[in-house]
Design a protein around this motif. Structure first.
Motif: not given
Length: 360
Positions: A39-47, A140-147, A181-184, A190-193
């Protein structure tokens, strides 16, 4: 909602309603063929995309994987009156077809790896590429991840898109929510380093174990059927098709099928093609949804919302209530849709009807 979903999935009878081709709706072998496994949950608030598996009680609580994503754009430029938001549609959907490395038919130089259909023209897919080439990843698409930056699709890191491509088989349930809920901290984790250069080098190592299987073929059965730039009649027409034209299927879908016609790629209505040459597997008076609709557990707006079904999808009508609600079957879910939502139009043949020969 995940608890409700697990109970509903356990309760429904699993059977195929539509006469669809016997393939796994893709050009690669799936590593999972059970649509109820995840079951997949896509959380738009937190991406964030979270994949759940059932626990010992049968509820979807066990986290299998989590991905960072970039979903549809919600902000608009107030100084530009023509600027429009392109949000990812909320609701509960069923996963559709797949494509290993696809081109966006509505855009000139945009490609992505590992497409998985959510609904209509909305897909999970990788970070963008400027060519159908793993060496052409878009910085640019790489830099945009999480937005929230896309035209509605959900972009993922390549390794995450690949996992969904092989394990989220057609029929898997996905819930798209904007109220989590927010999960900053989790989003940050999860964002690659990796830098763009390092990640670009890494993603080039992500390859498939086997060559792609041959794409299926379909034949046009309705004179003047349109090949369009997107999955909907509002998209521009690419070509006017004739009865008997042969098309190569790129992404199988229950409403708009992505195909290749010569050198052109686009979408054709499922009701206008057949998977059997010379045989109709669609009919002009099928029961189809007029608009995208929720299926309810009971004929009431207060009842539990089970799943959303896309506009123009073929359904099986079981009964009509006194106040006009239709009890229907969509995929493996039985539920009710509001009155006046079913029309007669071109759609796939439901079991019980004999295919008709195509008239020359």
């Amino acid at each position: 909602m995940r608890r409700i979903a697990s109970l509903l999935i356990a309760a429904v009878t699993l059977f195929s309603v539509l006469l669809m081709p016997g393939r796994a709706q893709a050009q690669d072998e799936l590593k999972n063929t059970d649509p109820d496994k995840y079951y997949i949950l896509l959380d738009l608030r937190n991406q964030i995309v979270t994949v759940f598996e059932r626990d010992e009680s049968g509820e979807y609580t066990k986290v299998v994987r989590r991905f960072l994503c970039a979903s549809g754009r919600t902000d608009v430029d107030e100084a530009d009156p023509e600027d429009e938001a392109t949000p990812t549609p909320r609701g509960i959907w069923k996963i559709g077809g797949r494509e290993r490395f696809g081109k966006f038919a509505n855009f000139s130089s945009s490609y992505a790896r590992y497409w998985v259909q959510i609904v209509g023209s909305i897909y999970f897919h990788s970070i963008l590429f400027t060519k159908r080439d793993i060496n052409a990843m878009n910085r640019q698409a790489f830099n945009d991840m999480g937005n929230k930056v896309s035209h509605g699709c959900v972009r993922l890191y390549v390794e995450d898109a690949r996992w969904l491509y092989y394990y989220a088989c057609p029929g898997t349930t996905i819930e798209i929510s904007a109220s989590e809920p927010s999960q900053r901290d989790l989003k940050r984790a999860l964002k690659t380093k990796l830098s763009f250069s390092d990640y670009n080098a890494f993603q080039k190592t992500i390859v498939d174990e086997t060559d792609e299987l041959p794409n299926p073929r379909v034949w046009v059965t309705v004179e003047g059927a349109r090949l369009r730039k997107g999955s909907g009649s509002a998209f521009d027409s690419v070509a006017r098709l004739q009865v008997g034209d042969e098309l190569e299927v790129l992404i199988e879908s229950e409403v708009w099928v992505k195909v290749r016609y010569g050198k052109k790629e686009g979408y054709v209505l499922r009701g206008h093609i057949s998977y059997q040459q010379g045989v109709m597997d669609t009919r002009p008076d099928a029961d189809v949804l007029k608009t995208t609709e929720w299926l309810y557990a009971e004929p009431s707006l207060d009842a539990t919302q089970l799943v959303k079904a896309p506009a123009r999808v073929s359904v099986q009508v079981l009964e009509t209530t006194e106040d006009g609600w239709k009890k229907i079957v969509y995929q493996n879910v039985t539920g009710y849709v509001k009155p006046n939502r079913i029309v007669k139009d071109w759609g796939v043949i439901i079991e019980g009807y004999e295919p008709q020969a195509v008239e020359p």
